[in-house]
Design an enzyme around this catalytic site. Structure first.
Site, PDB file in Angstrom:
ATOM      1  N   GLY A 130       0.542  -1.054   0.042  1.00 59.44           N
ATOM      2  CA  GLY A 130      -0.287   0.302   0.082  1.00 59.44           C
ATOM      3  C   GLY A 130       1.127   1.207  -0.099  1.00 59.44           C
TER       4      GLY A 130
ATOM      5  NE  ARG B  48      -0.838  -4.418  -0.067  1.00 61.38           N
ATOM      6  CZ  ARG B  48      -1.996  -3.708  -0.225  1.00 61.38           C
ATOM      7  NH1 ARG B  48      -2.877  -3.068  -1.436  1.00 61.38           N
ATOM      8  NH2 ARG B  48      -1.539  -3.226   1.070  1.00 61.38           N
TER       9      ARG B  48
ATOM     10  CG  ASP C  28       3.314  -6.911   7.316  1.00 59.89           C
ATOM     11  OD1 ASP C  28       2.865  -6.233   6.129  1.00 59.89           O
ATOM     12  OD2 ASP C  28       2.402  -7.282   8.174  1.00 59.89           O
TER      13      ASP C  28
ATOM     14  CB  THR D 197       3.312   0.947   6.010  1.00 61.28           C
ATOM     15  OG1 THR D 197       1.504   0.326   5.922  1.00 61.28           O
ATOM     16  CG2 THR D 197       3.643   0.540   7.557  1.00 61.28           C
TER      17      THR D 197
ATOM     18  CG  ASP E 214      -1.713  -0.903   8.294  1.00 65.64           C
ATOM     19  OD1 ASP E 214      -2.610   0.384   8.029  1.00 65.64           O
ATOM     20  OD2 ASP E 214      -1.411  -1.511   7.443  1.00 65.64           O
TER      21      ASP E 214
ATOM     22  CG  ASP F  97       1.396  -2.684   9.826  1.00 69.95           C
ATOM     23  OD1 ASP F  97       2.595  -2.278  10.348  1.00 69.95           O
ATOM     24  OD2 ASP F  97       1.004  -3.659   9.660  1.00 69.95           O
TER      25      ASP F  97
ATOM     26  NE  ARG G 145      -5.588  -6.080   5.313  1.00 68.00           N
ATOM     27  CZ  ARG G 145      -4.379  -5.484   3.759  1.00 68.00           C
ATOM     28  NH1 ARG G 145      -5.790  -5.928   3.584  1.00 68.00           N
ATOM     29  NH2 ARG G 145      -3.575  -5.386   3.975  1.00 68.00           N
TER      30      ARG G 145
HETATM   31  O1  F6P Z   1      -1.636  -1.432   4.859  1.00 72.02           O
HETATM   32  C1  F6P Z   1      -2.413  -0.663   4.687  1.00 72.02           C
HETATM   33  C2  F6P Z   1      -3.659  -0.163   4.419  1.00 72.02           C
HETATM   34  O2  F6P Z   1      -4.204   0.733   3.798  1.00 72.02           O
HETATM   35  C3  F6P Z   1      -4.068  -0.717   5.852  1.00 72.02           C
HETATM   36  O3  F6P Z   1      -5.031  -0.131   6.601  1.00 72.02           O
HETATM   37  C4  F6P Z   1      -5.449  -0.973   5.001  1.00 72.02           C
HETATM   38  O4  F6P Z   1      -6.252  -1.717   5.258  1.00 72.02           O
HETATM   39  C5  F6P Z   1      -4.804  -1.837   3.370  1.00 72.02           C
HETATM   40  O5  F6P Z   1      -3.507  -1.055   3.559  1.00 72.02           O
HETATM   41  C6  F6P Z   1      -5.790  -1.199   2.501  1.00 72.02           C
HETATM   42  O6  F6P Z   1      -5.399  -1.916   1.100  1.00 72.02           O
HETATM   43  P1  F6P Z   1      -5.796  -1.815  -0.034  1.00 72.02           P
HETATM   44  O7  F6P Z   1      -5.723  -0.126  -0.871  1.00 72.02           O
HETATM   45  O8  F6P Z   1      -4.962  -2.960  -0.880  1.00 72.02           O
HETATM   46  O9  F6P Z   1      -7.349  -2.027  -0.517  1.00 72.02           O
END
Ligand code: F6P
Length: 327
Positions: free
Chosen positions: A15, A76, A107, A130, A132, A134, A176
């Protein structure tokens, strides 16, 4: 400084996060400073597999420090999970003469880089990027500060309308597996309650917390919910509360991807600058399979094994503060 490394590849993966561009800029300019060539690998591991690689110089990263998103784009990659995909990626790097990597991501990015390092021994350092926050091994990840400020701004706006109509709002923020954005935007936005994945709160306990509003005649409430909440997302919590009580006029706002965009804060830009320079200096000094972090405002390097097995815990004090202030 290690001289064998002449060409460093930089990429963003997973992301996107505000401040990634500032990190790319720092990596590319640090390469120029240390007389190394910098190459941008487009779309993360996907571009590595496809050979989508561009040469970058200090001028190609001008005017990006303030921009959200990532000029290198992100993805990804499923193919990179396969040995065949990783071999293709390695062959492309070899063809270009790239003999070190700096990855900017979360991660998943770091896990991919670790596997790649084990197989092909390319010196590689990861920069945590990120929203997050996290990742264990760093107090802050790039993008988290900006995303949290964006969430706080949104909460403030919702507060105006919530108050005007005496409404209960469930505001869902990203995360998440991580409650960082939720807990701190909740504290800063003056939320009545915060629901995060790390908490072992049951719905009953949550309802009791909220139900206190009935006793105190509090009709307008803001509840911040992390998307990974174990007792249901914002829509589900709204339904569960509505099924129990007619006391509240309930609305739901999901902030979603707007938290991922926008110009990075000063904090994220400086963090990105420090981490970008550190990553290049680290890789040139022989750091391998490591992640740059910031601990107590000092740059640190974390070995893969020591951090990927851990969660970046929410500190107990934040949880306590949020609880005390929801009285
Ligand atoms: O990991 C970053 C993040 O923004 C999370 O907070 C979220 O759950 C996820 O990516 C959303 O991913 P995508 O953009 O693939 O929907």
């Amino acid at each position: 400084m290690e001289n064998k490394i002449l060409k460093i590849g930089v990429f963003t993966s997973g992301g996107d996060a505000p401040g990634m561009n500032a990190a790319i800029r720092a990596v590319v300019r640090a390469c120029a400073y240390y007389k190394k060539e910098a190459y941008g690998i487009m779309r993360g591991y996907e571009g590595m597999i496809d050979g989508d690689i561009v040469k970058l110089g200090p001028r190609s990263v001008g005017n990006i420090i303030q921009r959200g998103g990532t000029i290198l784009k992100s993805a990804r990659s499923e193919e990179f999970r396969t040995p065949e995909g990783r071999k293709k990626a390695y062959d492309n790097l070899k063809k270009e003469g790239i003999n070190a990597l700096v990855a900017i991501g979360g991660d998943g990015t770091f896990t991919g880089l670790h596997k790649f390092f084990q197989e092909f021994k390319i010196p590689s350092v990861c920069i945590p990027g990120t929203i997050d926050n996290d990742l264990a091994g760093t107090d802050y990840t790039i993008g988290y500060d900006t995303a949290t400020n964006t969430a706080v701004e949104a909460i403030d706006r919702i507060r105006d309308t919530a108050l005007s109509h005496n409404r209960l709002f469930f505001i869902e923020v990203m995360g998440r597996n991580s409650g960082y954005i939720a807990i701190n935007s909740g504290i800063a936005g003056g939320a009545t309650a915060v629901v995060i994945p790390e908490q072992n709160m049951t719905f009953e306990e949550f309802y009791k917390l909220l139900g206190a509003g009935e006793e105190t005649n509090r009709k307008s409430n803001l509840v911040v919910v992390a998307e990974g909440s174990k007792i249901g997302d914002a829509h589900s919590l709204a339904k569960q509360v509505a099924a129990r009580s007619n006391y509240y006029d309930i609305k739901v706002t999901v902030l979603g991807h707007l938290q991922r965009g926008g110009s990075p804060t000063y904090f994220d830009r400086v963090l990105a600058a420090r981490m970008g320079v550190a990553a290049v200096e680290g890789v040139l000094a022989g750091k391998n399979d490591a992640m740059v972090g910031i601990k107590d405002n000092k740059i640190v390097f974390n070995e893969f094994d020591t951090i990927m097995t851990k969660h970046h815990d929410i500190d107990a004090e934040s949880l306590r503060i949020a609880k005390i202030l929801s009285v």
